[in-house]
Motif scaffolding. Sequence first.
Motif, mmCIF file in Angstrom:
data_model
loop_
_atom_site.group_PDB
_atom_site.id
_atom_site.type_symbol
_atom_site.label_atom_id
_atom_site.label_comp_id
_atom_site.label_asym_id
_atom_site.label_seq_id
_atom_site.Cartn_x
_atom_site.Cartn_y
_atom_site.Cartn_z
ATOM 1 N N ALA A 66 0.905 -1.144 -0.080
ATOM 2 C CA ALA A 66 -0.071 0.290 -0.049
ATOM 3 C C ALA A 66 0.859 1.151 -0.067
ATOM 4 O O ALA A 66 2.080 1.214 0.408
ATOM 5 N N GLY A 67 0.195 2.200 -0.300
ATOM 6 C CA GLY A 67 1.165 3.526 -0.457
ATOM 7 C C GLY A 67 0.317 4.840 -1.253
ATOM 8 O O GLY A 67 -0.856 4.622 -1.502
ATOM 9 N N PHE A 68 1.042 5.822 -1.283
ATOM 10 C CA PHE A 68 0.543 6.892 -2.074
ATOM 11 C C PHE A 68 1.394 7.401 -2.843
ATOM 12 O O PHE A 68 2.489 7.831 -2.862
ATOM 13 N N SER A 72 5.998 6.016 -3.412
ATOM 14 C CA SER A 72 5.990 4.719 -2.826
ATOM 15 C C SER A 72 6.797 3.438 -3.472
ATOM 16 O O SER A 72 6.801 2.402 -3.110
ATOM 17 N N GLN A 119 -2.229 9.314 -6.067
ATOM 18 C CA GLN A 119 -3.298 8.124 -6.081
ATOM 19 C C GLN A 119 -2.852 7.438 -4.590
ATOM 20 O O GLN A 119 -1.666 6.964 -4.506
ATOM 21 N N ASN A 120 -3.972 7.050 -3.880
ATOM 22 C CA ASN A 120 -3.710 5.952 -2.964
ATOM 23 C C ASN A 120 -3.775 4.639 -3.484
ATOM 24 O O ASN A 120 -4.776 4.399 -4.417
ATOM 25 N N PHE A 121 -3.259 3.651 -3.058
ATOM 26 C CA PHE A 121 -3.564 2.279 -3.222
ATOM 27 C C PHE A 121 -3.278 1.212 -2.367
ATOM 28 O O PHE A 121 -2.595 1.507 -1.395
ATOM 29 N N CYS A 122 -3.794 0.032 -2.467
ATOM 30 C CA CYS A 122 -3.920 -0.926 -1.519
ATOM 31 C C CYS A 122 -4.241 -2.221 -2.353
ATOM 32 O O CYS A 122 -5.078 -2.510 -2.685
ATOM 33 N N HIS A 145 -9.072 9.888 -4.484
ATOM 34 C CA HIS A 145 -10.057 10.585 -3.129
ATOM 35 C C HIS A 145 -10.837 9.236 -2.771
ATOM 36 O O HIS A 145 -11.169 8.375 -3.321
ATOM 37 N N GLU A 146 -11.369 9.411 -1.547
ATOM 38 C CA GLU A 146 -11.793 8.152 -0.877
ATOM 39 C C GLU A 146 -13.005 7.710 -1.489
ATOM 40 O O GLU A 146 -13.415 6.682 -1.500
ATOM 41 N N GLY A 149 -12.611 5.764 -5.352
ATOM 42 C CA GLY A 149 -11.752 4.746 -5.853
ATOM 43 C C GLY A 149 -12.448 3.571 -6.487
ATOM 44 O O GLY A 149 -13.734 3.503 -6.892
#
Length: 162
Positions: A66-68, A72, A119-122, A145-146, A149
């Motif tokens: 996971a990261g941003f 990352s 971008q956030n990711f998991c 954004h939350e 996704g």
Amino acid sequence: MFVFFLFFVGRFIVIQWGDFLIDPREGEDLCRMAVLLAMTVDQKMERDLILQLQKRGIKSAATTVAGFGISSQSNIIRNVVNLCLNTNIIERKREHVHPVAHCVLEVTQSTRASDAIGQNFCFKAAVARKGNHFALSFYGNLAMHELSGHKTIGVGFQILGD
């Protein structure tokens, strides 16, 4: 033995697990196996699939990354390389670590995790190896954004050196 039941145009189609994993022209498809492992929904399913692959002589493992954004990427490379080293999928030598790092870059590009800033990711990261063939897949969530996704998937393939 796993069996898939698919509903298609008013009827069920039965697909045997072995038929799904093996391409009649190319044999076992490590990329497909890595994708399926990345898509397992819980640890029991993950362990069961790893055991099934092990029976076929395929080394495999999975973890979460996971990261941003692009910042990352070096952590992701480190996490995947450590997963491979800690599970004895690769050896601690340049001819193995270098292709795995390239595979991570290939997968982050195909998931689009490295394309957009912020971008956030998991993802669940899954690796599969047989002989000198190595596959990696990421499956999971990507969002700016939350509430924006979505799911994404990526796969990469490399040949490990001797």
